[in-house]
Design a protein around this motif. Structure first.
Motif, PDB file in Angstrom:
ATOM      1  N   PHE A   1      12.569   2.944-111.983  1.00 47.34           N
ATOM      2  CA  PHE A   1      13.484   3.618-111.068  1.00 47.34           C
ATOM      3  C   PHE A   1      13.079   3.387-109.611  1.00 47.34           C
ATOM      4  O   PHE A   1      13.940   3.256-108.738  1.00 47.34           O
ATOM      5  N   THR A   2      11.782   3.323-109.353  1.00 44.98           N
ATOM      6  CA  THR A   2      11.300   3.022-108.002  1.00 44.98           C
ATOM      7  C   THR A   2      11.779   1.636-107.573  1.00 44.98           C
ATOM      8  O   THR A   2      12.285   1.455-106.459  1.00 44.98           O
ATOM      9  N   ASP A   3      11.649   0.669-108.477  1.00 47.16           N
ATOM     10  CA  ASP A   3      12.119  -0.693-108.185  1.00 47.16           C
ATOM     11  C   ASP A   3      13.631  -0.732-107.995  1.00 47.16           C
ATOM     12  O   ASP A   3      14.136  -1.406-107.089  1.00 47.16           O
ATOM     13  N   ASP A   4      14.368  -0.033-108.851  1.00 52.04           N
ATOM     14  CA  ASP A   4      15.829  -0.028-108.750  1.00 52.04           C
ATOM     15  C   ASP A   4      16.297   0.586-107.431  1.00 52.04           C
ATOM     16  O   ASP A   4      17.215   0.064-106.788  1.00 52.04           O
ATOM     17  N   ALA A   5      15.674   1.693-107.036  1.00 53.79           N
ATOM     18  CA  ALA A   5      16.062   2.350-105.784  1.00 53.79           C
ATOM     19  C   ALA A   5      15.769   1.443-104.590  1.00 53.79           C
ATOM     20  O   ALA A   5      16.601   1.296-103.684  1.00 53.79           O
ATOM     21  N   ALA A   6      14.589   0.812-104.598  1.00 52.32           N
ATOM     22  CA  ALA A   6      14.236  -0.098-103.505  1.00 52.32           C
ATOM     23  C   ALA A   6      15.168  -1.303-103.485  1.00 52.32           C
ATOM     24  O   ALA A   6      15.618  -1.740-102.417  1.00 52.32           O
ATOM     25  N   SER A   7      15.487  -1.831-104.655  1.00 55.30           N
ATOM     26  CA  SER A   7      16.375  -2.992-104.738  1.00 55.30           C
ATOM     27  C   SER A   7      17.747  -2.695-104.168  1.00 55.30           C
ATOM     28  O   SER A   7      18.328  -3.529-103.467  1.00 55.30           O
ATOM     29  N   ALA A   8      18.282  -1.535-104.455  1.00 62.33           N
ATOM     30  CA  ALA A   8      19.603  -1.177-103.937  1.00 62.33           C
ATOM     31  C   ALA A   8      19.604  -1.184-102.411  1.00 62.33           C
ATOM     32  O   ALA A   8      20.509  -1.738-101.774  1.00 62.33           O
ATOM     33  N   ILE A   9      18.571  -0.608-101.827  1.00 61.38           N
ATOM     34  CA  ILE A   9      18.512  -0.517-100.365  1.00 61.38           C
ATOM     35  C   ILE A   9      18.186  -1.871 -99.749  1.00 61.38           C
ATOM     36  O   ILE A   9      18.780  -2.260 -98.731  1.00 61.38           O
ATOM     37  N   ASN A  10      17.288  -2.621-100.355  1.00 63.77           N
ATOM     38  CA  ASN A  10      16.998  -3.970 -99.857  1.00 63.77           C
ATOM     39  C   ASN A  10      18.222  -4.875 -99.981  1.00 63.77           C
ATOM     40  O   ASN A  10      18.490  -5.694 -99.094  1.00 63.77           O
ATOM     41  N   ASN A  11      18.979  -4.738-101.071  1.00 66.32           N
ATOM     42  CA  ASN A  11      20.160  -5.571-101.265  1.00 66.32           C
ATOM     43  C   ASN A  11      21.237  -5.297-100.215  1.00 66.32           C
ATOM     44  O   ASN A  11      21.880  -6.234 -99.732  1.00 66.32           O
ATOM     45  N   ILE A  12      21.436  -4.034 -99.852  1.00 65.90           N
ATOM     46  CA  ILE A  12      22.449  -3.750 -98.836  1.00 65.90           C
ATOM     47  C   ILE A  12      22.005  -4.300 -97.479  1.00 65.90           C
ATOM     48  O   ILE A  12      22.803  -4.852 -96.723  1.00 65.90           O
ATOM     49  N   ARG A  13      20.709  -4.206 -97.188  1.00 68.85           N
ATOM     50  CA  ARG A  13      20.180  -4.760 -95.937  1.00 68.85           C
ATOM     51  C   ARG A  13      20.415  -6.270 -95.895  1.00 68.85           C
ATOM     52  O   ARG A  13      20.907  -6.817 -94.913  1.00 68.85           O
ATOM     53  N   THR A  14      20.080  -6.937 -96.990  1.00 69.45           N
ATOM     54  CA  THR A  14      20.260  -8.387 -97.066  1.00 69.45           C
ATOM     55  C   THR A  14      21.736  -8.754 -96.938  1.00 69.45           C
ATOM     56  O   THR A  14      22.089  -9.684 -96.207  1.00 69.45           O
ATOM     57  N   GLN A  15      22.601  -8.040 -97.635  1.00 69.58           N
ATOM     58  CA  GLN A  15      24.029  -8.341 -97.588  1.00 69.58           C
ATOM     59  C   GLN A  15      24.573  -8.233 -96.167  1.00 69.58           C
ATOM     60  O   GLN A  15      25.312  -9.114 -95.705  1.00 69.58           O
ATOM     61  N   VAL A  16      24.205  -7.184 -95.462  1.00 72.74           N
ATOM     62  CA  VAL A  16      24.693  -6.998 -94.090  1.00 72.74           C
ATOM     63  C   VAL A  16      24.169  -8.102 -93.176  1.00 72.74           C
ATOM     64  O   VAL A  16      24.935  -8.732 -92.433  1.00 72.74           O
ATOM     65  N   LEU A  17      22.864  -8.358 -93.237  1.00 70.04           N
ATOM     66  CA  LEU A  17      22.284  -9.361 -92.333  1.00 70.04           C
ATOM     67  C   LEU A  17      22.769 -10.771 -92.660  1.00 70.04           C
ATOM     68  O   LEU A  17      23.036 -11.565 -91.749  1.00 70.04           O
ATOM     69  N   LEU A  18      22.884 -11.100 -93.940  1.00 69.04           N
ATOM     70  CA  LEU A  18      23.411 -12.415 -94.317  1.00 69.04           C
ATOM     71  C   LEU A  18      24.854 -12.584 -93.855  1.00 69.04           C
ATOM     72  O   LEU A  18      25.228 -13.631 -93.329  1.00 69.04           O
ATOM     73  N   SER A  19      25.661 -11.558 -94.036  1.00 72.30           N
ATOM     74  CA  SER A  19      27.080 -11.683 -93.685  1.00 72.30           C
ATOM     75  C   SER A  19      27.278 -11.828 -92.181  1.00 72.30           C
ATOM     76  O   SER A  19      28.251 -12.436 -91.743  1.00 72.30           O
ATOM     77  N   LYS A  20      26.362 -11.318 -91.382  1.00 72.18           N
ATOM     78  CA  LYS A  20      26.463 -11.434 -89.927  1.00 72.18           C
ATOM     79  C   LYS A  20      25.780 -12.690 -89.382  1.00 72.18           C
ATOM     80  O   LYS A  20      25.860 -12.965 -88.191  1.00 72.18           O
ATOM     81  N   SER A  21      25.142 -13.440 -90.241  1.00 67.48           N
ATOM     82  CA  SER A  21      24.423 -14.643 -89.808  1.00 67.48           C
ATOM     83  C   SER A  21      25.362 -15.831 -89.685  1.00 67.48           C
ATOM     84  O   SER A  21      26.359 -15.930 -90.390  1.00 67.48           O
ATOM     85  N   ASP A  22      25.000 -16.736 -88.774  1.00 63.98           N
ATOM     86  CA  ASP A  22      25.746 -17.972 -88.593  1.00 63.98           C
ATOM     87  C   ASP A  22      25.194 -19.097 -89.468  1.00 63.98           C
ATOM     88  O   ASP A  22      25.931 -19.991 -89.878  1.00 63.98           O
ATOM     89  N   VAL A  23      23.888 -19.063 -89.697  1.00 66.24           N
ATOM     90  CA  VAL A  23      23.188 -20.095 -90.458  1.00 66.24           C
ATOM     91  C   VAL A  23      22.099 -19.416 -91.274  1.00 66.24           C
ATOM     92  O   VAL A  23      21.507 -18.430 -90.825  1.00 66.24           O
ATOM     93  N   VAL A  24      21.800 -19.959 -92.452  1.00 67.89           N
ATOM     94  CA  VAL A  24      20.715 -19.447 -93.281  1.00 67.89           C
ATOM     95  C   VAL A  24      19.719 -20.569 -93.525  1.00 67.89           C
ATOM     96  O   VAL A  24      20.110 -21.693 -93.856  1.00 67.89           O
ATOM     97  N   ILE A  25      18.450 -20.250 -93.326  1.00 65.24           N
ATOM     98  CA  ILE A  25      17.372 -21.156 -93.718  1.00 65.24           C
ATOM     99  C   ILE A  25      16.670 -20.502 -94.896  1.00 65.24           C
ATOM    100  O   ILE A  25      16.216 -19.360 -94.805  1.00 65.24           O
ATOM    101  N   ALA A  26      16.599 -21.212 -96.010  1.00 68.90           N
ATOM    102  CA  ALA A  26      15.918 -20.705 -97.205  1.00 68.90           C
ATOM    103  C   ALA A  26      14.700 -21.582 -97.469  1.00 68.90           C
ATOM    104  O   ALA A  26      14.837 -22.769 -97.749  1.00 68.90           O
ATOM    105  N   LEU A  27      13.528 -20.994 -97.359  1.00 69.30           N
ATOM    106  CA  LEU A  27      12.283 -21.731 -97.542  1.00 69.30           C
ATOM    107  C   LEU A  27      11.707 -21.473 -98.929  1.00 69.30           C
ATOM    108  O   LEU A  27      11.515 -20.327 -99.330  1.00 69.30           O
ATOM    109  N   PHE A  28      11.453 -22.559 -99.629  1.00 74.20           N
ATOM    110  CA  PHE A  28      10.762 -22.508-100.917  1.00 74.20           C
ATOM    111  C   PHE A  28       9.393 -23.138-100.722  1.00 74.20           C
ATOM    112  O   PHE A  28       9.297 -24.327-100.444  1.00 74.20           O
ATOM    113  N   GLY A  29       8.353 -22.339-100.841  1.00 73.17           N
ATOM    114  CA  GLY A  29       7.003 -22.857-100.746  1.00 73.17           C
ATOM    115  C   GLY A  29       6.423 -23.091-102.130  1.00 73.17           C
ATOM    116  O   GLY A  29       7.058 -22.816-103.141  1.00 73.17           O
ATOM    117  N   GLU A  30       5.215 -23.567-102.156  1.00 70.42           N
ATOM    118  CA  GLU A  30       4.574 -23.878-103.437  1.00 70.42           C
ATOM    119  C   GLU A  30       3.737 -22.724-103.975  1.00 70.42           C
ATOM    120  O   GLU A  30       3.424 -22.681-105.151  1.00 70.42           O
TER     121      GLU A  30
END
Length: 146
Positions: free
Chosen positions: A58-87
């Motif tokens: 439940f702790t993970d689910d609650a955090a995920s919900a709030i992190n997901n809304i933050r990500t959705q808002v910031l991604l939707s307002k972004s002009d460009v996305v850089i996604a870095l995959f490290g090793e």
């Protein structure tokens, strides 16, 4: 023209600071946003806002919900996305953010070392451009403004 760039990727290394430094050296007018970089806060934001949860799930689910809304808002307002995959770190959140960017029709710059070509081949083909390091990603951003 000021662009907002969402920096998707692991939060354990300083790659975001490195991108910001490279952009500043080139005097690029960008605003950078991204996921919560304080890992502890990200993991427990649900309990911080909603109160103590009955179990780790439940702790993970609650955090995920709030992190997901933050990500959705910031991604939707972004002009460009850089996604870095490290090793070094697991990249589930990076893959999710890159997929969300594609779904939102956001231009996507995928950064991945050559060693990760095979596991990321489909995502790489969907990205607007794939590069192997952050300097190349910044160079792509700079080119946008030429």
């Amino acid at each position: 023209m000021n662009l907002t760039v969402y920096l998707a990727g692991e939060i354990h290394t300083s790659w975001r600071d490195d991108i910001k430094k490279l952009a500043k050296e080139k005097d690029l007018p960008f605003t950078f946003v991204g996921p919560m970089e304080d890992h502890e806060r990200s993991d427990y934001i649900g309990e911080e806002i909603l109160g103590e949860q009955p179990s780790k799930i439940f702790t993970d689910d609650a955090a995920s919900a709030i992190n997901n809304i933050r990500t959705q808002v910031l991604l939707s307002k972004s002009d460009v996305v850089i996604a870095l995959f490290g090793e070094q770190y697991k990249q589930w959140n990076t893959a999710m953010d890159a997929s969300a960017a594609l779904t939102l029709n956001k231009p996507l710059i995928l950064v991945r070392p050559e060693k990760l070509h095979h596991p990321l081949k489909e995502l790489s083909r969907k990205a607007n451009v794939t590069v192997t390091d952050i300097q190349q990603a910044v160079n792509v951003l700079a080119y946008i403004l030429e």
